[in-house]
Design an enzyme around this catalytic site. Sequence first.
Site, short mmCIF file in Angstrom:
data_model
loop_
_atom_site.label_atom_id
_atom_site.label_comp_id
_atom_site.label_asym_id
_atom_site.label_seq_id
_atom_site.Cartn_x
_atom_site.Cartn_y
_atom_site.Cartn_z
N HIS A 50 0.81 -1.22 0.00
CA HIS A 50 0.00 0.00 0.00
C HIS A 50 0.84 1.26 0.00
O HIS A 50 0.32 2.35 -0.21
CB HIS A 50 -0.94 0.00 1.21
CG HIS A 50 -2.02 -1.03 1.08
ND1 HIS A 50 -3.30 -0.72 0.70
CD2 HIS A 50 -1.99 -2.38 1.21
CE1 HIS A 50 -4.01 -1.82 0.64
NE2 HIS A 50 -3.24 -2.84 0.95
N ASP A 104 3.46 9.53 -0.85
CA ASP A 104 2.25 8.78 -0.48
C ASP A 104 2.05 7.67 -1.51
O ASP A 104 2.11 7.95 -2.72
CB ASP A 104 1.03 9.71 -0.49
CG ASP A 104 -0.01 9.33 0.55
OD1 ASP A 104 -0.07 8.14 0.90
OD2 ASP A 104 -0.76 10.22 0.99
P1 ADQ Z 1 -3.13 6.11 4.61
O1 ADQ Z 1 -1.73 6.59 4.77
O2 ADQ Z 1 -3.91 5.92 5.86
O3 ADQ Z 1 -3.18 4.78 3.75
P2 ADQ Z 1 -5.05 7.46 2.71
O4 ADQ Z 1 -4.88 6.76 1.41
O5 ADQ Z 1 -5.23 8.92 2.55
O6 ADQ Z 1 -3.82 7.25 3.69
O7 ADQ Z 1 -6.30 6.87 3.44
C1 ADQ Z 1 -6.79 7.44 4.62
C2 ADQ Z 1 -8.24 7.03 4.82
O8 ADQ Z 1 -8.64 7.39 6.13
C3 ADQ Z 1 -9.18 7.72 3.86
O9 ADQ Z 1 -10.18 6.83 3.49
C4 ADQ Z 1 -9.75 8.88 4.68
O10 ADQ Z 1 -11.05 9.31 4.31
C5 ADQ Z 1 -9.77 8.28 6.05
N1 ADQ Z 1 -9.61 9.35 7.05
C6 ADQ Z 1 -8.61 10.24 7.12
N2 ADQ Z 1 -8.82 11.09 8.16
C7 ADQ Z 1 -9.97 10.73 8.74
C8 ADQ Z 1 -10.72 11.19 9.85
N3 ADQ Z 1 -10.32 12.23 10.62
N4 ADQ Z 1 -11.87 10.57 10.15
C9 ADQ Z 1 -12.29 9.52 9.41
N5 ADQ Z 1 -11.63 9.03 8.35
C10 ADQ Z 1 -10.48 9.62 8.02
C11 ADQ Z 1 -2.21 3.88 3.18
C12 ADQ Z 1 -1.15 4.51 2.28
C13 ADQ Z 1 -1.82 5.31 1.17
C14 ADQ Z 1 -2.79 4.42 0.40
C15 ADQ Z 1 -3.71 3.67 1.33
C16 ADQ Z 1 -4.52 2.62 0.59
O11 ADQ Z 1 -0.29 5.34 3.04
O12 ADQ Z 1 -0.85 5.85 0.28
O13 ADQ Z 1 -3.57 5.23 -0.47
O14 ADQ Z 1 -2.99 2.99 2.36
O15 ADQ Z 1 -3.69 1.78 -0.13
#
Ligand code: ADQ
Length: 488
Positions: free
Chosen positions: A180, A393
Site C-alpha cells: 500500500h 504517499d
Molecule cells: P493512509 O496513509 O492511511 O493509507 P489514505 O490513502 O489517505 O492514507 O487513506 C486514509 C483514509 O482514512 C481515507 O479513506 C480517509 O477518508 C480516512 N480518514 C482520514 N482522516 C480521517 C478522519 N479524521 N476521520 C475519518 N476518516 C479519516 C495507506 C497509504 C496510502 C494508500 C492507502 C490505501 O499510506 O498511500 O492510499 O494505504 O492503499
Amino acid sequence: MRPAVQTDPSGGRRSAPPEGTYELVVVANRLPVDRVTEDDGSVRWQQSPGGLVTAMQSVMSGEDGAWVGWSGDPGPAPEPFDEGGMHLHAVGLSEQEVEDHYEGFSNETLWPLYHDVIVPPRFRRRWFDGYRTVNRRFAEVAASLAAPGATVWVHDYQLQLVPAMLRQLRPDVQIGWFNHIPFPGVELFAQLPWRRAVVEGLLGADLLGFQRKADADNFLRVCRRLLGLRTRGGTVDVPGPDESVRVVRASAFPISIDASGLAELSREPEVIERSRQIRRDLGDPEWLLLGVDRLDYTKGIRHRLKAYEELLSDGTLSPPQAVLVQVATPSRERVTAYVQLREQVEVTVGRANGDYGHLGRPAIHYLHQSYPRKEMAAMFLAADVMLVTPLRDGMNLVAKEYVTCRSDEGGALVLSEFTGAAGELDRAYICNPHDIDGLKATIRHAMAADPTEKRRRMRAMRRRVAEYDVQRWADDFLQALQTAPERP
Ligand code: ADQ
C-alpha cells in the site's frame, strides 16, 4: 469476498472447501474492526478507519472469505468470529511484539525508509527478530485457514516475510502480496540491513502488486542489483531446487475507493444539508480550504500550513473570508516522530490563529479527531479547495474521495506530484509541496481558475475514479493472480 475465479484448472467448479477453510484468505496487519467496550462492560466490534479497511470493505463479503489480522490490543487473540459477512481470525501479539514488530520495525524502520527517508529510519536487530516472529505467526494462521489450492492475499509492508513462509508451509496455494505504500529506489532500500531477507520473503509470492509502475520497477531493480537475479519485463526468475525456476510477477495495481457507494452517500439530502451547515458554522467564508490526513509526517501537513500562513501574511487570504479546516486523524501516538509532528502542527496552528484569527473566527480550524463517513463526505462537499500535499504517499485515497463526493462538479483539488494518485488525477492542480512559493502559486491558481475550466477538470477526475474503483482494483489483482505468468 468471492474469488474472481472459482473454477479448478480443468474448468469445473470446485467443491465446497473443507470445514474451517476458505477459498480466499486476506492477511493484513489489522483486522478490519476495532474492539469497543461499552459502559456496561459489553464488547462489540466496529469497523475501523484507515486506507486498507476503506479499500477492502466493499470487496470483502460473502461466505468464502476469511481475514487474518491483529485485533489492535496486545494480549491473547480473541476467538475467531464472523462479522459483516467475513470470517475474522485474530492473531495474538504480546506487548513486546507490538513494540518490536509494529511500532519498531514497521513504523520506525520500514515506514520512513519506504517514504524517501523524510525522517531517518532506525535499524534495531531486536525489532527485526520480532518482525520475523510475528510474520511467521501470520503465515501459520493463514496456512491453517486456506482451502486446498486457495488464494491468499497478503497486504502491506508489515508482512513482507509472509509470502515465502507461507509457500514453505503450503506450496499448493496462490499467493499475492500488495504494497500500500511506495517501494523505494535501490539506493535507499540498500540501507536496510535485512534487505535480502525482505526480498526473499516477498519472492515467495506469485504476484507482487504495487501502487505505481515506478514502485514495481524499483523492486525489480532491487532484485537485479542486490540479489543478482534475472528480471525480464515485469517478472523475476527465482531459482529453485534442481535448476528449476519459478517466475514471480511485479506490476502496478493502483488502489481505489468504493466510488459508487461514496458518490451515492454524498448525494443524500442529509449530507448536502450538513455541508451547508458546515459552511454556515464557519461564518459562510468566501473560501473554504480543507486538509484531511492521518497525522503523519509523510502527508506534508507542515508544508501546507507554512504555505497557508504565508498566504495569510501576504494578504492573499484574509480571515474570516478565507478559512482552513485541517482534520488530522490521531495516528501512531507512541512513536516519537509523531509526537513531535503533533507538537509542531499545534504550535503552527496556534501561532496562525494568534496572528490572523478574529474573535470566534479562527484562521485555521484544527480537528485532531476521527469522523464518520457521512461527516467526511459533507466536509468534502463543503470545501472550495482540497489540499492534498504529501511529501510521499503510496496512493492517497482522500484525493479520490474528494473528487468522488463532488457530484456538483464544484471544488478544486490541489495535489502533490509525490502521491500515487497524481498518476491518475493529472487534471488536479499539481504541486511540489517542498516548493513553498510554488505551492502558494498553485493554491492561488486553483482559487482563481475559471469555473468552467474547474468543472472540466473535476469531471475528468471523477470519471477516472468512477471507472477504476476498488472493485476493479481487487478484481484485476485477483484475476492476475490466477492467470499464469506471461513471459516477455
Ligand atoms: P493512509 O496513509 O492511511 O493509507 P489514505 O490513502 O489517505 O492514507 O487513506 C486514509 C483514509 O482514512 C481515507 O479513506 C480517509 O477518508 C480516512 N480518514 C482520514 N482522516 C480521517 C478522519 N479524521 N476521520 C475519518 N476518516 C479519516 C495507506 C497509504 C496510502 C494508500 C492507502 C490505501 O499510506 O498511500 O492510499 O494505504 O492503499
